[in-house]
Write an enzyme that holds these catalytic residues in place. Structure first.
Site, PDB file in Angstrom:
ATOM      1  CE  LYS A 197      11.070 -32.418  17.883  1.00  0.00           C
ATOM      2  NZ  LYS A 197      11.149 -31.085  17.253  1.00  0.00           N
ATOM      3  CE  LYS A 252      14.465 -33.940  16.589  1.00  0.00           C
ATOM      4  NZ  LYS A 252      14.002 -32.593  16.473  1.00  0.00           N
TER       5      LYS A 252
HETATM    6  C1  PBG Z   1      12.306 -28.008  16.811  1.00  0.00           C
HETATM    7  C2  PBG Z   1      13.421 -28.972  16.590  1.00  0.00           C
HETATM    8  C3  PBG Z   1      14.265 -29.518  17.558  1.00  0.00           C
HETATM    9  C4  PBG Z   1      15.162 -30.341  16.879  1.00  0.00           C
HETATM   10  C5  PBG Z   1      14.844 -30.285  15.525  1.00  0.00           C
HETATM   11  N1  PBG Z   1      13.755 -29.441  15.375  1.00  0.00           N
HETATM   12  C6  PBG Z   1      14.369 -29.250  19.006  1.00  0.00           C
HETATM   13  C7  PBG Z   1      13.217 -29.495  19.899  1.00  0.00           C
HETATM   14  O1  PBG Z   1      12.212 -30.117  19.547  1.00  0.00           O
HETATM   15  O2  PBG Z   1      13.323 -29.020  21.028  1.00  0.00           O
HETATM   16  C8  PBG Z   1      16.253 -31.123  17.534  1.00  0.00           C
HETATM   17  C9  PBG Z   1      17.326 -31.638  16.614  1.00  0.00           C
HETATM   18  C10 PBG Z   1      18.553 -32.129  17.325  1.00  0.00           C
HETATM   19  O3  PBG Z   1      18.598 -32.306  18.558  1.00  0.00           O
HETATM   20  O4  PBG Z   1      19.540 -32.352  16.622  1.00  0.00           O
HETATM   21  N2  PBG Z   1      12.352 -26.923  15.892  1.00  0.00           N
END
Ligand code: PBG
Length: 328
Positions: A197, A252
């Site tokens: 991520k 992601k």
């Molecule tokens: C954190 C989380 C995020 C997303 C999914 N889980 C945001 C982040 O890491 O700041 C982002 C998903 C998206 O942008 O669609 N709980």
């Protein structure tokens, strides 16, 4: 005049031939629909930066889950927006916290017709907006955060989650969650690890939907990955998560990270998910609103490319649209 040595166009001449030789498709079975449920509202609340996405009430959430199940979409992933936030992110593990309440309602309404995944993180629940607990100096403390993740995992499984999906990028989070689930008698609950991520600027609309603001204009660069690193780092992350007990791993965002996705697919033997994130969705919607692109066409092109790069399935805000267009 030189004759072309090789005619590549022969197989492109009709729709039937193109369909015949196509290698990749996005299908309804590849979709996971992200849904938001907000505590303390009476009506679903649209999210301006995510056109077509709403913050649900528990009732509208249940109705939407039934709709998605009727479209034959195999899974949803739930994010909670609590009415109150605190330093420890208490709502993430409170049995009466919004996600736990919603999971129980979903479980009784849809059973196993659609797999219930729960995003497991603290950022929606903390008043500082970080994914973990903070030390005095404001830095994110890895190991005390793991204890909170363990509590949240058990609360989500108790409430009926079939899959928990840790997204906080703390080291050791999968092992901590697996041990806690097993210790609480939830040996059947699966873990979908957000393994690779990135600290992406594409999460902006999500943070509107989840009502997350990082205090002091901070960022997540001390725990999410730096996108200047090579895909090898992501492979290491995914391998570690599999060794810790992840049943599935995730990359992601998606479209900007297809090389990472392909590398992870090559290196691990578990299903690999890709998250087509909020910014990716909203860019398509915004350009389409201006008449600059065809949203459905770009949607299919991007989601198919994600499959082609090796995704087993895709988390996307387009899920219902795709399923509707494909037909049940
Ligand atoms: C954190 C989380 C995020 C997303 C999914 N889980 C945001 C982040 O890491 O700041 C982002 C998903 C998206 O942008 O669609 N709980």
């Amino acid at each position: 005049m030189a004759f072309p040595a090789r005619r590549m166009r022969r197989l492109r001449g009709s729709d039937a031939l193109r369909r015949l030789v196509a290698d990749t498709a996005i299908t309804t079975d590849d979709l996971v629909a992200p849904l938001f449920v907000r505590e303390g509202i009476d009506e679903p609340a649209p999210v301006a930066s995510l056109p077509g996405v709403v913050q649900h009430t528990v009732d509208s959430l249940v109705a939407e889950a039934k709709h998605l199940a009727s479209l034959h979409i195999p899974a949803l992933i739930l994010f909670g927006v609590p009415a109150h936030k605190d330093a420890a992110g208490s709502g993430a593990s409170d049995p009466d916290g919004i996600v736990q309440v919603a999971l129980r309602e979903l479980r009784s309404a849809v059973g196993d017709d659609i797999a219930l995944m729960a995003d497991l993180c603290l950022d929606e629940y903390t008043d500082h907006g970080h994914c973990g607990l903070l030390r005095q100096d404001g830095s994110v403390d890895n190991d005390s955060t793991l204890e909170r993740y363990a509590e949240a995992a058990v609360a989500q499984a108790d409430a009926g989650a079939a899959v928990v999906a840790p997204s906080g990028m703390m080291d050791g989070q999968v092992a901590a969650i697996r041990a806690a689930l097993d210790g609480a008698g939830h040996g059947e609950t699966a873990i979908l690890a957000y393994s690779a991520k990135y600290a992406s600027a594409l999460y902006g609309p999500f943070r509107d939907a989840a009502d997350v603001r990082i205090s002091g204009g901070g960022d997540r660069k001390s725990y999410q990955q730096d996108w200047r690193r090579s895909a090898a780092e992501a492979v290491t992350e995914a391998r570690l998560d599999v060794a810790e007990g992840a049943d599935m791993v995730m990359v992601k965002p998606a479209v900007t990270y297809l090389d990472v996705l392909a590398a992870v697919r090559e290196e691990v033997g578990v299903p690999v998910a890709a998250y087509h994130v909020s910014g990716e969705y909203s860019m398509v919607q915004a350009a389409a609103e201006r008449g600059w692109i065809d949203a459905d066409a770009v949607m299919f092109e991007q989601l198919t490319a994600i499959k082609r790069a090796g995704a087993s399935f895709v988390l996307t805000y387009f899920s219902a649209r795709v399923a509707e267009l494909l037909g049940a």
